[in-house]
Design a protein around this motif. Sequence first.
Motif, short mmCIF file in Angstrom:
data_model
loop_
_atom_site.label_atom_id
_atom_site.label_comp_id
_atom_site.label_asym_id
_atom_site.label_seq_id
_atom_site.Cartn_x
_atom_site.Cartn_y
_atom_site.Cartn_z
N UNK A 125 0.87 -1.24 -0.04
CA UNK A 125 0.07 -0.09 -0.19
C UNK A 125 0.94 1.12 -0.01
N UNK A 126 0.55 2.11 -0.86
CA UNK A 126 1.48 3.40 -1.00
C UNK A 126 0.57 4.70 -0.41
N UNK A 127 1.57 5.59 -0.24
CA UNK A 127 1.22 6.95 0.10
C UNK A 127 1.56 8.10 -0.85
N UNK A 128 0.72 8.86 -1.33
CA UNK A 128 0.91 9.96 -2.17
C UNK A 128 0.50 11.22 -1.57
N UNK A 129 1.44 12.19 -1.35
CA UNK A 129 1.13 13.43 -0.91
C UNK A 129 1.26 14.41 -2.10
N UNK A 130 0.09 15.08 -2.39
CA UNK A 130 -0.05 16.03 -3.47
C UNK A 130 -0.46 17.50 -2.69
N UNK A 131 0.33 18.20 -2.41
CA UNK A 131 0.14 19.55 -1.76
C UNK A 131 -0.83 20.50 -2.85
N UNK A 132 -1.47 21.49 -2.27
CA UNK A 132 -1.93 22.35 -3.14
C UNK A 132 -1.15 23.18 -3.94
N UNK A 133 -0.05 23.75 -3.11
CA UNK A 133 1.08 24.90 -3.23
C UNK A 133 2.18 24.43 -2.60
N UNK A 134 3.51 24.96 -2.94
CA UNK A 134 4.89 24.83 -2.26
C UNK A 134 4.51 25.56 -0.91
N UNK A 135 5.45 24.94 -0.08
CA UNK A 135 5.34 25.23 1.33
C UNK A 135 4.29 25.70 2.10
N UNK A 136 3.39 24.75 1.89
CA UNK A 136 1.88 24.82 2.93
C UNK A 136 2.05 25.00 4.30
N UNK A 137 3.08 24.21 4.74
CA UNK A 137 3.50 24.31 5.99
C UNK A 137 4.01 25.45 6.79
N UNK A 138 4.26 26.61 5.77
CA UNK A 138 4.84 27.89 6.20
C UNK A 138 4.40 28.44 7.41
N UNK A 139 3.46 28.89 7.75
CA UNK A 139 2.83 29.49 8.84
C UNK A 139 2.39 28.33 9.84
N UNK A 140 2.71 27.16 10.09
CA UNK A 140 2.15 26.22 11.06
C UNK A 140 3.08 26.28 12.20
#
Length: 186
Positions: free
Chosen positions: A73-88
């Motif tokens: 079983x595989x996991x793919x992560x497709x973010x909406x835009x680059x650096x989405x975690x910036x303000x976390x």
Amino acid sequence: MRIAVISGYKPFELGIFKRQDEAVEYIKEAIQKNIEIMVEEGLEWILISGQLGTELWAAEVVYELQLEKYPDLKVGIITPFLEQEQGWKESNKEWYEEILMQADYIDSVSKKPYEGPEQLKDKNVFLLQKSDALLLFYDEEKEGSPKYLYNLAKLYKEKTEYDIRVIQFADIQSIVEEKQYNDEFY
């Protein structure tokens, strides 16, 4: 069904502010039950966009299942835009990094940092087009961010053969009650 998107509420939408919150275990159990059924039906890939909450919990569930039962079983992560975690917060960035490090595939729909909400809609459209099914932790009784993906998936289902599965609060409550029952009698 080979590819499923998993999404749902963010932690703050559920009043969850700690990663170790007891509620998270019940949510993950509901996700796991659904994933196991889907794997038996041919599921090979889980796609998430990497948002906090349901999506990262789902990735954790898949990583455990890879070790225990389903190594393929595989996991793919497709973010909406680059650096989405910036303000976390730092703790959330670390959690996100842990999830990314174990993923089988990582990419972004938009190759730019956040510019506007249309990037989130584009991500939802992309994920629906690249998958056969959606597993969504969402209850129409409690509005929240998952409603956008849910509504889009319903429209998509009208035009294609698309499988939508929803985990509702009643499903979580059943798991809680089952555990309480088992704890009482065993």
